[in-house]
Design an enzyme around this catalytic site. Structure first.
Site, mmCIF file in Angstrom:
data_model
loop_
_atom_site.group_PDB
_atom_site.id
_atom_site.type_symbol
_atom_site.label_atom_id
_atom_site.label_comp_id
_atom_site.label_asym_id
_atom_site.label_seq_id
_atom_site.Cartn_x
_atom_site.Cartn_y
_atom_site.Cartn_z
ATOM 1 N N ASP A 81 -7.603 -8.518 -7.431
ATOM 2 C CA ASP A 81 -6.858 -7.487 -6.712
ATOM 3 C C ASP A 81 -7.137 -6.140 -7.403
ATOM 4 O OD1 ASP A 81 -5.057 -6.351 -4.966
ATOM 5 O OD2 ASP A 81 -3.271 -7.265 -5.848
ATOM 6 N N ARG A 137 -9.888 -7.652 -2.866
ATOM 7 C CA ARG A 137 -9.317 -6.651 -1.968
ATOM 8 C C ARG A 137 -10.343 -5.560 -1.682
ATOM 9 N NH1 ARG A 137 -3.681 -3.790 -3.309
ATOM 10 N NH2 ARG A 137 -5.014 -2.530 -4.665
ATOM 11 N N ASP A 183 -2.379 -4.775 1.640
ATOM 12 C CA ASP A 183 -0.919 -4.752 1.704
ATOM 13 C C ASP A 183 -0.418 -4.261 3.052
ATOM 14 O OD1 ASP A 183 -1.265 -5.620 -0.819
ATOM 15 O OD2 ASP A 183 -0.723 -3.739 -1.789
#
Ligand SMILES: *[C@@H]1O[C@H](CO)[C@@H](O)[C@H](O)[C@H]1NC(C)=O
Ligand SMILES: *[C@@H]1O[C@H](CO)[C@@H](O)[C@H](O)[C@H]1NC(C)=O
Length: 967
Positions: free
Chosen positions: A566, A626, A642
């Site tokens: 991440d 990500r 997110d």
């Protein structure tokens, strides 16, 4: 995750100030507009006009590999080198760099899987103002016009695309600062640069020097020619000097951050005109529709990997990843433009009328018309060089093949990775993990992987475990392994600065951290507080990082522990736009500015290598990332970051993953349920139903949200969610086969409708429905409280079957499908065969030897084809030792034949328990014939209402060859 955890909130001042005040949506003022980005503004201020660039045709240098010639900017006289390559498979590559840059400009590394094989380019015509090249047996022509410089790519008499036809090319050359003070600074920077450059760069320089020597003679020739032809123009000289002083060239301030820009302006930009194209796609990642919009009057689409807190949807703002590949499609052709540049990039799209005059004679002459619709695309990057690949199709699948021949195909994921994943921030401790794991068994819901977010570590020190919450990680992992389940732990690239933390002290002592412009280790705020950022562009750093995944290095890890990368944009809470300062310095003296969009790819690359190495090269890795760039498909999965528990976020997950798939990254998904906020039970249920039909299927939730395990929303909802997850598991053989094809040929798993129906205009803008392979059409319900949805079933005379009711429809039509909360509208295309496993167990590995059911969906001609790939589901043996089974199923003349690829060999106990034929006529007998000649009757049932023939217990091994006769 992007939101600050409570304990960090008091430390991370700047960042928190941004976020506490904006709990609802993104604070746009944290992120630059084009107007606030000096190079974008400068470039965008250049309007269509006569280009100052001229091609010096007498510098033409034709070799077998390429055609080179010089370009000169008539205003500043700086010579550029243009290189044109014909590439195998209908591609051409165009590079433009400074002929003699003050120092090497960054050229992207590690994205192309190899130096692309070239085909000879030949000069087929030349006059004083143009030169005509051709490649691929004269199928394609490249016409270079000298003054002003432009290029046109043609096939036959058809103009495919033009370059610099609107005169928007801008190539800012590297230059020295003017005044003595700044000169001093740039000298210091220069010598620093010299100090930090290492072995790699010196080797490269040697090659470059040789090259430079070769072209030096030409360079002088060019200078002379330029001087002779164009006497000193004092006016433009003056104009030029004024430009030198323009704000933002040598320094730029955004909010509290100043970018020192020691190299000054270095941006590059180029325009492309696409006559006859009205639909363009790609350039992920944006939370926007599939079909790209024109950007006139707004901001361009931005490609700059950023950690955007509570991102807004349906706009062109940058997000976590960037793939600079744009696709254009019309009824006749699909084209791709791959802009290989890792710096901050903006892409302007216009539906052109402005450039028409310049576009001029050729178009009118060739097309015999003035009113051809046209899309213009303008790329602007902050640094690097112009290196662009034109992928000339002609079909969408040709473009996929072309693009993945350059950047690689999707890695074949282990089977568990395409199963269901259960995640939240955070599963608190070993007890929590045990309880959630047991919950799945208790409620009879299959799942393969439970995830641990940052709180599992010892104080956000990755590769460690919190000694109180996770004292016995191996025991926990063993418990999961006993149910053939896996775990994923998070490993982020920001490293806590702590003299007692081995990972940090090693990186520091081996000088692996990214440096500040002054040569110190770069420090930023992130989850652990003050953190360093390893320089993943350094291959030595990457190989060390990979070695940290060895079982004896990553204590408490086991072979069923996988990884989540991440925050690898990289996220720097107190940095400009929540990322790293652009003047930070990487290996070879290159600035972060040059490599920014590549950082995440390198992190995932090193992590994935680590997993392969820990198993001695036998096991396939699984790494979720990500951030990403072109080529990230080689290293694992991507998720859309997110998102929020809102209906529109559910909706946008479809075009987001479709865009990624067009750009080579098939393994994509969105947080099921939405990361921020708490979904209503209806939204959660719909999200599970949609997620079950997206490639990466993981539920995830923010730390502040109430618990969300599937059984917490009442029995009815639990059962509906369970059904959706079970549908996913029963379709795993089909998914796995699609991933195998993505790996082999580069074709996407999840496909925009137009990819499969390229000559049906009605599909070109659809992004609330899509295809899985060529067989399943999915139109998830993504609206609240609806009683029905509209779905477009394309194809003239094309038969479609609702996979649940088996109701038959014929395309093309807009079908109104009534739905209940339990409905997932999915249709199997007539003419296809797919395999399912209908005995669902607690994890995918438990189903390894389970029997198959074949679904044969007949088309109007009563035929159908399909295939199936099987291997052990987790090693590289399918590739290294041909340990696989590849089956083809062919239904024709009332007979279904199963044939097997003779190269593959793999033993499985799995057999066929059922064959379901949709759209069948009622038979008198059904017999099966084996290769040894034995023939036997099979039991069957026929449903006259639905025309479904169900054949029971053929009872042949899935690897066997046989024929089935329906008489
Ligand atoms: C190249 O283009 C030609 C014609 O446009 C097409 O027939 C051929 O299949 C293409 N080849 C590849 C490898 O895409
Ligand atoms: C199907 O049957 C027809 C007529 O019996 C025959 O001509 C044809 O070749 C058969 N096709 C296949 C693929 O077996």
């Amino acid at each position: 995750m992007a939101a600050p955890q409570r304990s960090v909130r008091c430390i991370v001042l700047t960042w928190v100030a941004l976020h506490i005040t904006t709990t609802e949506a993104v604070d746009r003022s944290n992120f630059k507009t084009c107007e606030q980005s000096a190079f974008c503004k400068r470039q965008r201020n250049v309007k269509p006009e006569n280009s100052p660039y001229r091609a010096l045709l007498n510098s033409l240098d034709v070799t077998r590999e390429s055609v080179k010639l010089q370009l000169i900017n008539e205003v500043n006289k700086v010579p550029l080198l243009l290189e044109v390559y014909g590439l195998r498979g209908n591609m051409t590559r165009i590079k433009i760099n400074e002929l003699n840059p003050l120092q090497p400009r960054y050229e992207v590394r590690d994205v192309l899987v190899r130096e692309p094989p070239t085909v000879p380019l030949t000069v087929v015509g030349k006059d004083e103002d143009s030169v005509e090249l051709s490649f691929e047996n004269k199928l394609y022509k490249v016409i270079i016009t000298s003054k002003p410089f432009r290029m046109d790519i043609m096939t036959g008499n058809e103009l495919l695309l033009s370059i610099n036809s609107r005169g928007l090319m801008v190539f800012e050359h590297l230059r020295k600062r003017k005044d003595s003070y700044t000169e001093k600074i740039s000298n210091t920077v220069g010598s620093m640069w010299n100090k930090i450059k290492n072995v790699f760069i010196s080797e490269e320089k040697e090659e470059e020097n040789v090259e430079n020597q070769e072209v030096k003679g030409e360079s002088e020739a060019a200078d002379e020619e330029a001087q002779a032809e164009k006497p000193e123009d004092t006016n433009s000289q003056k104009e030029n000097e004024e430009k030198e002083d323009e704000a933002g060239m040598w320094e730029e301030t955004f909010k509290t951050h100043t970018d020192s820009k020691p190299n000054g302006p270095s941006s590059v930009g180029l325009d492309f005109s696409l006559p006859g194209f009205e639909h363009v796609y790609g350039i992920p990642e944006h939370a926007d529709n599939l079909k790209l919009k024109t950007t006139e009057g707004g901001d361009p689409y931005r490609l700059y990997n950023l950690d955007v807190f509570q991102y807004e949807i349906f706009n062109p703002m940058a997000l976590y990843g960037a793939v600079p590949l744009l696709l254009a499609h019309n009824l006749r052709r699909t084209l791709g433009i791959f802009w290989l540049n890792a710096a901050e990039t903006w892409v302007d799209i216009s539906s052109n009328t402005a450039g028409k005059t310049l576009f001029g004679k050729m178009l009118d002459y060739v097309q015999g018309a003035n009113e051809i619709p046209q899309t213009d695309v303008r790329w602007i990057s902050e640094s690097g060089i112009i290196d662009v690949f034109l992928l000339l199709g002609p079909s969408p699948f040709d473009v996929f093949k072309q693009y993945t021949s350059l950047t690689g195909t999707q890695a074949l994921p282990p089977l568990f990775a395409i199963s269901y994943h259960q995640c939240r921030w955070n599963y608190n401790d070993e007890d929590d993990v045990r309880t959630v794991d047991a919950g799945f068994d208790e409620h009879d819901i299959p799942y393969d992987v439970i995830w641990l977010d940052i709180e599992h570590t010892d104080g956000k020190r990755y590769f460690t475990w919190d000694p109180n919450k996770f004292p016995n990680p191996k025991e926990m992992l063993q418990n999961l392994a006993s149910k053939k389940r896996k775990m994923v732990s998070i490993v982020d690239p920001h490293i806590k600065i702590d003299s007692g933390y081995k990972i940090h002290t090693t990186i520091q002592s081996r000088n692996f951290y990214i440096k500040t412009k002054d040569g110190n280790d770069y420090e930023g705020w992130c989850w652990p507080g003050s953190a360093g950022y390893p320089d993943f562009t350094n291959p030595e750093m990457r190989s060390w990082w990979a070695s940290m995944f060895a079982y004896d290095q990553y204590e408490g890890s086991m072979d069923n522990l996988y990884t989540w990368n991440d925050m690898n944009e990289p996220s720097v809470f107190n940095g400009p736009e929540v990322t790293m300062h652009k003047d930070a310095v990487h290996m070879g003296g290159f600035e972060h500015r040059d490599v920014h969009n590549l950082y995440a790819l390198y992190v995932q690359m090193a992590t994935s290598d680590g997993q392969i190495q820990r198993s001695g090269g036998t096991e396939r890795p699984f790494v979720l990332t990500r951030g990403f760039f072109a080529g990230s498909q080689r290293y694992g999965a991507v998720w859309t970051g997110d998102n929020s528990a809102e209906w529109d976020h559910l909706k946008v997950s479809v075009p987001m993953c479709l865009s990624l798939a067009l750009a080579g990254i098939s393994f994509c998904g969105a947080d099921v349920g939405g990361f921020f906020k708490h979904p209503s039970p209806e939204l959660l249920v719909r999200w599970y139903q949609a997620g079950a039909y997206q490639p990466f299927f993981r539920a995830h939730a923010h730390l502040d949200t109430p618990r969300r395990e599937p059984w917490l929303f009442g029995d009815d909802n639990k059962l509906i969610i369970r059904t959706a997850i079970r549908e996913r598991y029963s379709l795993l053989p089909f998914w796995y086969t699609l991933f195998y094809h993505a790996y082999r040929t580069g074709e996407p798993v999840m496909r925009a409708m137009w990819v499969q129906f390229p000559d049906d205009m009605n599909t070109f803008s659809l992004d609330d429905q899509y295809m899985l392979g060529d067989a399943l059409l999915v139109r998830p319900v993504m609206e609240p409280s609806v009683r029905g949805i509209q779905v477009y079933l394309p194809g003239k005379g094309q038969v479609w079957y609702n996979v649940h009711s088996h109701q038959r429809h014929t395309g093309p039509q807009n079908l109104y499908e009534p739905v209940t909360i339990g409905t997932i509208p999915v249709y199997q295309r007539g003419g296809t065969v797919i395999a399912r496993k209908e005995r669902v167990r607690r994890s995918s590995s438990c189903m390894q030897d389970d029997p198959y059911t074949l679904y044969v969906a007949l088309n109007g001609q009563n035929t159908a084809q399909g295939d199936l790939f099987i291997d052990d589901g987790h090693t590289f043996n399918f590739e290294k030792k041909n340990e696989y089974i590849y089956k083809k199923f062919n239904f024709v003349n009332n007979s279904l034949t199963s044939s097997t690829d003779p190269v593959g060999h793999y033993k499985t106990a799995a057999w066929i328990e059922r064959i379901v034929i949709l759209g069948a006529r009622k038979p008198a007998t059904v017999t099966i014939k084996l290769p040894d000649g034995t023939e036997s009757n099979l039991n069957f049932e026929y449903n006259t209402e639905t025309s479904v023939l169900t054949i029971r217990k053929p009872a042949v091994n899935i690897a066997a060859e046989w024929s089935l006769y329906i008489r």
